[in-house]
Structures are given as C-alpha cells and as structure tokens.
Design a protein around this motif. Structure first.
Motif, PDB file in Angstrom:
ATOM      1  N   ALA A 392       0.833  -1.194   0.000  1.00  8.01           N
ATOM      2  CA  ALA A 392       0.000   0.000   0.000  1.00  8.01           C
ATOM      3  C   ALA A 392       0.872   1.249   0.000  1.00  8.01           C
ATOM      4  O   ALA A 392       1.914   1.306   0.658  1.00  8.01           O
ATOM      5  CB  ALA A 392      -0.914   0.004   1.222  1.00  8.01           C
ATOM      6  N   LEU A 393       0.432   2.262  -0.732  1.00 10.12           N
ATOM      7  CA  LEU A 393       1.092   3.565  -0.768  1.00 10.12           C
ATOM      8  C   LEU A 393       0.183   4.571  -0.076  1.00 10.12           C
ATOM      9  O   LEU A 393      -0.398   5.458  -0.700  1.00 10.12           O
ATOM     10  CB  LEU A 393       1.388   3.975  -2.212  1.00 10.12           C
ATOM     11  N   GLY A 394       0.052   4.406   1.247  1.00  8.73           N
ATOM     12  CA  GLY A 394      -0.869   5.246   1.998  1.00  8.73           C
ATOM     13  C   GLY A 394      -2.265   5.138   1.428  1.00  8.73           C
ATOM     14  O   GLY A 394      -2.749   4.051   1.101  1.00  8.73           O
ATOM     15  N   SER A 395      -2.921   6.280   1.277  1.00 11.98           N
ATOM     16  CA  SER A 395      -4.249   6.316   0.666  1.00 11.98           C
ATOM     17  C   SER A 395      -4.180   6.627  -0.816  1.00 11.98           C
ATOM     18  O   SER A 395      -5.208   6.715  -1.484  1.00 11.98           O
ATOM     19  CB  SER A 395      -5.103   7.381   1.356  1.00 11.98           C
ATOM     20  N   ALA A 396      -2.953   6.804  -1.342  1.00  4.20           N
ATOM     21  CA  ALA A 396      -2.811   7.283  -2.717  1.00  4.20           C
ATOM     22  C   ALA A 396      -2.807   6.167  -3.748  1.00  4.20           C
ATOM     23  O   ALA A 396      -3.036   6.421  -4.942  1.00  4.20           O
ATOM     24  CB  ALA A 396      -1.531   8.110  -2.850  1.00  4.20           C
ATOM     25  N   GLY A 397      -2.539   4.931  -3.340  1.00  6.54           N
ATOM     26  CA  GLY A 397      -2.501   3.860  -4.318  1.00  6.54           C
ATOM     27  C   GLY A 397      -1.844   2.612  -3.771  1.00  6.54           C
ATOM     28  O   GLY A 397      -1.562   2.501  -2.572  1.00  6.54           O
ATOM     29  N   THR A 398      -1.568   1.658  -4.663  1.00  6.40           N
ATOM     30  CA  THR A 398      -0.905   0.400  -4.313  1.00  6.40           C
ATOM     31  C   THR A 398       0.042   0.036  -5.439  1.00  6.40           C
ATOM     32  O   THR A 398      -0.298   0.196  -6.620  1.00  6.40           O
ATOM     33  CB  THR A 398      -1.928  -0.734  -4.117  1.00  6.40           C
ATOM     34  N   VAL A 399       1.233  -0.431  -5.078  1.00  3.96           N
ATOM     35  CA  VAL A 399       2.172  -0.922  -6.083  1.00  3.96           C
ATOM     36  C   VAL A 399       2.157  -2.440  -6.048  1.00  3.96           C
ATOM     37  O   VAL A 399       2.113  -3.044  -4.978  1.00  3.96           O
ATOM     38  CB  VAL A 399       3.593  -0.358  -5.850  1.00  3.96           C
ATOM     39  N   TYR A 400       2.159  -3.055  -7.239  1.00  4.35           N
ATOM     40  CA  TYR A 400       2.009  -4.512  -7.372  1.00  4.35           C
ATOM     41  C   TYR A 400       3.203  -5.116  -8.109  1.00  4.35           C
ATOM     42  O   TYR A 400       3.725  -4.530  -9.077  1.00  4.35           O
ATOM     43  CB  TYR A 400       0.745  -4.846  -8.160  1.00  4.35           C
ATOM     44  N   LEU A 401       3.606  -6.310  -7.664  1.00  5.24           N
ATOM     45  CA  LEU A 401       4.559  -7.139  -8.394  1.00  5.24           C
ATOM     46  C   LEU A 401       3.800  -8.332  -8.949  1.00  5.24           C
ATOM     47  O   LEU A 401       3.117  -9.040  -8.201  1.00  5.24           O
ATOM     48  CB  LEU A 401       5.685  -7.609  -7.474  1.00  5.24           C
ATOM     49  N   LEU A 402       3.922  -8.554 -10.263  1.00  7.53           N
ATOM     50  CA  LEU A 402       3.219  -9.649 -10.922  1.00  7.53           C
ATOM     51  C   LEU A 402       4.227 -10.555 -11.620  1.00  7.53           C
ATOM     52  O   LEU A 402       5.372 -10.158 -11.892  1.00  7.53           O
ATOM     53  CB  LEU A 402       2.203  -9.113 -11.938  1.00  7.53           C
ATOM     54  N   TYR A 403       3.767 -11.777 -11.964  1.00  6.48           N
ATOM     55  CA  TYR A 403       4.624 -12.740 -12.647  1.00  6.48           C
ATOM     56  C   TYR A 403       3.812 -13.495 -13.681  1.00  6.48           C
ATOM     57  O   TYR A 403       2.633 -13.808 -13.467  1.00  6.48           O
ATOM     58  CB  TYR A 403       5.219 -13.728 -11.639  1.00  6.48           C
ATOM     59  N   ASN A 404       4.466 -13.745 -14.822  1.00  7.98           N
ATOM     60  CA  ASN A 404       3.829 -14.465 -15.915  1.00  7.98           C
ATOM     61  C   ASN A 404       4.542 -15.806 -16.091  1.00  7.98           C
ATOM     62  O   ASN A 404       5.699 -15.864 -16.510  1.00  7.98           O
ATOM     63  CB  ASN A 404       3.923 -13.644 -17.207  1.00  7.98           C
ATOM     64  N   THR A 405       3.860 -16.896 -15.735  1.00  3.07           N
ATOM     65  CA  THR A 405       4.491 -18.223 -15.803  1.00  3.07           C
ATOM     66  C   THR A 405       4.762 -18.654 -17.239  1.00  3.07           C
ATOM     67  O   THR A 405       5.655 -19.467 -17.482  1.00  3.07           O
ATOM     68  CB  THR A 405       3.604 -19.275 -15.126  1.00  3.07           C
ATOM     69  N   ALA A 406       4.013 -18.110 -18.198  1.00  3.05           N
ATOM     70  CA  ALA A 406       4.175 -18.523 -19.595  1.00  3.05           C
ATOM     71  C   ALA A 406       5.484 -18.023 -20.185  1.00  3.05           C
ATOM     72  O   ALA A 406       6.162 -18.760 -20.917  1.00  3.05           O
ATOM     73  CB  ALA A 406       3.001 -18.029 -20.424  1.00  3.05           C
ATOM     74  N   ASN A 407       5.855 -16.753 -19.885  1.00  4.75           N
ATOM     75  CA  ASN A 407       7.078 -16.219 -20.491  1.00  4.75           C
ATOM     76  C   ASN A 407       8.177 -15.931 -19.466  1.00  4.75           C
ATOM     77  O   ASN A 407       9.271 -15.483 -19.834  1.00  4.75           O
ATOM     78  CB  ASN A 407       6.771 -14.944 -21.295  1.00  4.75           C
ATOM     79  N   GLY A 408       7.888 -16.128 -18.160  1.00  2.00           N
ATOM     80  CA  GLY A 408       8.906 -15.936 -17.126  1.00  2.00           C
ATOM     81  C   GLY A 408       9.209 -14.497 -16.778  1.00  2.00           C
ATOM     82  O   GLY A 408      10.219 -14.223 -16.117  1.00  2.00           O
ATOM     83  N   ASN A 409       8.351 -13.576 -17.197  1.00  5.20           N
ATOM     84  CA  ASN A 409       8.607 -12.158 -16.940  1.00  5.20           C
ATOM     85  C   ASN A 409       7.945 -11.682 -15.640  1.00  5.20           C
ATOM     86  O   ASN A 409       6.854 -12.131 -15.282  1.00  5.20           O
ATOM     87  CB  ASN A 409       8.074 -11.283 -18.088  1.00  5.20           C
ATOM     88  N   ASN A 410       8.622 -10.766 -14.964  1.00  2.00           N
ATOM     89  CA  ASN A 410       8.028 -10.021 -13.860  1.00  2.00           C
ATOM     90  C   ASN A 410       7.447  -8.724 -14.404  1.00  2.00           C
ATOM     91  O   ASN A 410       7.862  -8.230 -15.459  1.00  2.00           O
ATOM     92  CB  ASN A 410       9.086  -9.677 -12.804  1.00  2.00           C
ATOM     93  N   CYS A 411       6.524  -8.137 -13.654  1.00  6.85           N
ATOM     94  CA  CYS A 411       5.941  -6.853 -14.051  1.00  6.85           C
ATOM     95  C   CYS A 411       5.576  -6.076 -12.793  1.00  6.85           C
ATOM     96  O   CYS A 411       5.092  -6.658 -11.808  1.00  6.85           O
ATOM     97  CB  CYS A 411       4.702  -7.055 -14.920  1.00  6.85           C
ATOM     98  N   VAL A 412       5.816  -4.767 -12.816  1.00 13.53           N
ATOM     99  CA  VAL A 412       5.437  -3.884 -11.709  1.00 13.53           C
ATOM    100  C   VAL A 412       4.518  -2.794 -12.239  1.00 13.53           C
ATOM    101  O   VAL A 412       4.780  -2.208 -13.307  1.00 13.53           O
ATOM    102  CB  VAL A 412       6.671  -3.257 -11.033  1.00 13.53           C
ATOM    103  N   ALA A 413       3.435  -2.544 -11.490  1.00 13.24           N
ATOM    104  CA  ALA A 413       2.495  -1.475 -11.828  1.00 13.24           C
ATOM    105  C   ALA A 413       2.041  -0.798 -10.547  1.00 13.24           C
ATOM    106  O   ALA A 413       1.800  -1.469  -9.539  1.00 13.24           O
ATOM    107  CB  ALA A 413       1.292  -2.018 -12.589  1.00 13.24           C
TER     108      ALA A 413
END
Length: 480
Positions: A392-413
């Motif tokens: 959590a980023l206070g009340s302003a938002g949330t940062v996420y770490l994601l993973y794709n098992t098909a291509n092995g890539n990480n992603c942050v949004a």
C-alpha cells in the motif's frame, strides 16, 4: 552528531545575547502588539531570520499558544518551550530573557522572544558569527538542536519540516484572528553533519514495519510491552488519538524512556506521512484497559485547533486503519474504530470535536470521493500476469509485483486510488539483481507502468510511489 556545547547560564547572560525585559503593561495601557510584530521584534533583537522563526513556531504549534496549556511532551506557548524530563528550554528562556516562567507560558509575545533567545543561544554555541546568522540556511543545526530530538534522524526530520515550510510559505490565522505569513522562498539548508544522517522522509526498513508505507522509528522499550498478539490477546479495536504536539516532537517523546507512553503509529498533518514506533504484536501504552486489544494511531496536532486535520491526514490514516482492520478481521464501524475519549477508564478528550468522524469513516470504508480506478494491475501488465506481492502507498494507491508463468517475466504497476483522472506524480520500478533499474515515472492519471523484465535465477527489487508515499522492497522473490 549531537554534541551539545552548553555554556553556563552565567556565561550566556554575559554573551552577545541581550537580556530582554517584557514586563506586562498596566491595566490602562494599550493591548499587546500583534503576534506578527512580536516575531519581527524578537528576530531583530536576537538576530534570528524572522521567517525562520515563524516557520519554526508554525511547525510546533500552528502559532497557537493554547492559553498556556502544555503539550503532551511538556511544551508551552507558540514556540513550544519545554519543561519536562526531556528538556528545559522553558527554564533556559527564562534565564536568557529575564522573564518569569509563568509569563513565558501564557504570554504569546514573551514566548516568541523566549524561543528566539534559545535559538540564538544554540547558534552561538555552534559558532555562527554575525555574517553566518544573516543566512537562514546556516541555522539548520541550531534548528535541529531546538527540537531537542532523541536521535539525529529525528533531529533532521524536525529541521527539514521547518525548512520545508519556508519553501512552501506559511499563511495562517492565529486564535485571535490575526494573519501571519511567510512568503515562499528558496533556502538551501546547510545540513552539515546532518547531511549524512538517515532521512526518515525518504527511506524506511520495509522488513521492520507492519504497514509497508510506514517508516520505522522504534519507541523506547520502556514505553511498550513486548507481546505476541494476536496469539496472546485478540486485536479487535483501533484507537484514534491526537498527539497534542508536533510529528517530530511526538516521535522524539515516544523514544524517551521517561514518557511511559507510546502508540503503534504516528501520522503527519501536512501530507499523511506515517511512522510506526511499536510493532502491532506488542502492546503500546496508549489506551489503558484497551492496550492489550487495540492498535493505537496518533495524529499530529492539537484537539482544539482544526487546522491540523487535513484531508491528506484523513486519507492516509484511513488507509492505515483499513489495512489493520482487514488483517485482523476488525469490523469497520464506530464500535471498533473509536476515539481515545471513548475508551473506558481514560481521562483524555482526543480526537476532540474538530475530528471529522463522518469523513474519516467514509474513507475507511474505501469511498474516497473520487470513484474507482478502472484499471487493475493485471490489465496494465497484460494477459497471463498474476499478482505475487503488493504494498500500500498510503491512501494514494498500491504498487504490485506480478509474474507471468508462460514467459517468465516479472511486471510492476502502481495503481492510483486517489486523484483519479488527474495527472499526479506516480512511479513504478523493477530492478533485476545485477542489472540497472528500469523506472516508469511521471504525472499519470491512473497508473504507472507496466515495467517488465525477466529474472531467471535472480532476485528482484521493486517498488513505486504515489502521493507522498513510497515503497522500496529489498532484493526478494528470487528465481521468479
């Protein structure tokens, strides 16, 4: 770092610091000069930059002397002159100015002069000559000393707050209806040795906090009880407090073993910044009979001055409360989220009549008055990505770490939850161990990212920013 080159009262009385007599006028005399004039006179008398003196007073009390009543840490008047086990600037001001302690407590003009005298004494001890005293930036170490902080980190937080106020400017109404201003100005603070001190506004130990957006500054072990909640005691209440003091001052007070009080969290007025001081598993000393069953949240300010209760504070605190409630299964209602005044067996009045419970509970429920974000971390990163971690980023938002098992890539949004549709500073980043960090940063309406990278057999750092809140992970999720 915090060496105190104290002189004796006798030496100070004979130094360049003038002795000022502010005997009260007879009953038939004209009323005292306005507070703004008091700042101007005190600044000229002690050769303290006037705007710096006002900014310091505003950081401490919003220029409200509270009719001579003390703060929670024993500070009096507009300039928060302290008489407590933590410090004795009130008594020092009396020695330097010749004014009685009772006058310094209750008379705003005398209190301003006392604050100027103490600040000048610190400047003399630090070796500021007449030329250096003309530049507000040179007073940084003296301002840090004035805060009487328990650690160098808190001293820097205190001084930075004062200089930030000079940069943004001050315009405030005193309790008597007078307007006092400081014009926004560029001042480069000379931090000296404090430049190497950890900046609590920009870094925190993520592993040490229960709420990822918080900084970690531990309270004195004398001010809480080590426990193993919720195993030892159920956590079913959240108690809302008001500090009766400043953010940095409260943090410092909770680090003082003489305080015998603490709270789990402290929230700043100006931007909703959050510091955690007691782990949620442990019992903070904040609500007497409810210590064993509750998490305590302190809010910077004074119960009788509504100017401290900003929307940023409400939103950030509500996001923290929502997180605590979700983690312990606490119902989000006023029976379980209550003010200190509502705790049985206590003698406190906070958060007081100026606290907007309707707004706060609306925010706790997730209604921030701006609708919902139409984007999700999965829609930003793309098909095949699933969330593996978030912060959590206070009340302003949330940062996420994601993973794709098909291509092995990480992603942050980073997905915003406030100021939706309005371009505000938002950041997302991903760093694969051994490689350069990749960052998406700018003014965005709904999200930052996606930032994608493959990390076969490697650990990653990830994080982001929204509003005033930042999250930076350690290297983790190795081999994803």
């Amino acid at each position: 770092m915090k060496a105190r080159l104290r002189r004796s009262a006798a030496l100070l009385a004979g130094s360049l610091i003038p002795l000022v007599c502010l005997a009260g006028p007879p009953a038939s005399a004209a009323p005292p000069d306005p507070l703004a004039d008091a700042f101007t006179r005190a600044a000229a008398t002690y050769e303290v930059p006037r705007d710096l003196l006002v900014a310091l007073g505003y950081a401490e009390t919003h220029l409200d002397g509270h009719n001579g009543a003390p703060s929670a840490s024993g500070g009096y008047g507009v300039m928060h002159l302290v008489s407590s086990p933590a410090g004795h600037t009130l008594e020092r001001a009396a020695s330097l100015t010749g004014q009685p302690v009772a006058t310094l407590k209750a008379d705003d003009a005398a209190n301003v002069v006392g604050g100027a005298a103490v600040l000048r004494a610190y400047a003399d001890e630090l070796g500021l000559d007449a030329t250096a005293r003309k530049g507000a930036g040179k007073w940084y170490a003296a301002v840090a000393e004035y805060g009487n902080a328990s650690t160098a980190e808190v001293a820097r937080l205190y001084a930075d707050t004062v200089y930030d106020l000079m940069a943004t400017g001050v315009r405030t109404a005193t309790p008597d209806g007078e307007t006092v201003t400081v014009t926004a100005q560029t001042v480069r603070p000379d931090r000296g040795a404090y430049a190497q001190t950890r900046d609590l506004d920009r870094s925190f130990a993520a592993a040490a906090v229960d709420y990822p957006s918080a900084h970690w500054v531990p309270a004195s072990s004398s001010n809480y009880a080590v426990s193993s909640r919720p195993t030892s005691n159920v956590i079913d209440r959240i108690v809302i407090h008001v500090t009766q003091g400043s953010y940095a001052g409260t943090i410092s007070w909770f680090q003082n073993p003489a305080a015998q009080v603490s709270a789990h969290y402290v929230v700043r007025s100006s931007d909703g910044d959050i510091t955690q001081m007691v782990r949620e598993k442990d019992r903070a000393f904040h609500a007497r009979d409810y210590n064993s069953r509750s998490v305590g949240i302190e809010h910077e300010g004074f119960v009788d001055n509504a100017s401290w209760f900003t929307d940023s504070m409400y939103r950030a605190s509500a996001a923290l409360t929502r997180s605590i409630a979700d983690r312990y299964g606490i119902p989000k209602d006023r029976a379980h989220i209550l003010g200190h005044v509502e705790v049985p067996g206590n003698d406190h009045t906070d958060p007081g009549p100026n606290w907007d419970w309707a707004k706060y509970m609306q925010y706790v429920g997730g209604d921030n008055g701006g609708g919902s974000n139409p984007h999700t971390p999965q829609s930003v990163c793309g098909s095949g990505y699933t969330v593996v971690d978030s912060a959590a980023l206070g009340s302003a938002g949330t940062v996420y770490l994601l993973y794709n098992t098909a291509n092995g890539n990480n992603c942050v949004a980073t997905i915003k939850s406030s100021s939706l549709g309005t371009a505000t500073a938002t950041t997302a980043y991903l760093e694969v161990q051994g490689k350069s960090r990749v960052t998406d940063s700018g003014n965005f309406a709904y999200y930052a990212g996606p930032v994608r990278a493959a990390a076969p057999g490697k650990c990653v750092k990830w994080g982001g920013k929204a509003g005033a809140s930042v999250y930076n992970s350690p290297f983790e999720h190795c081999g994803s």
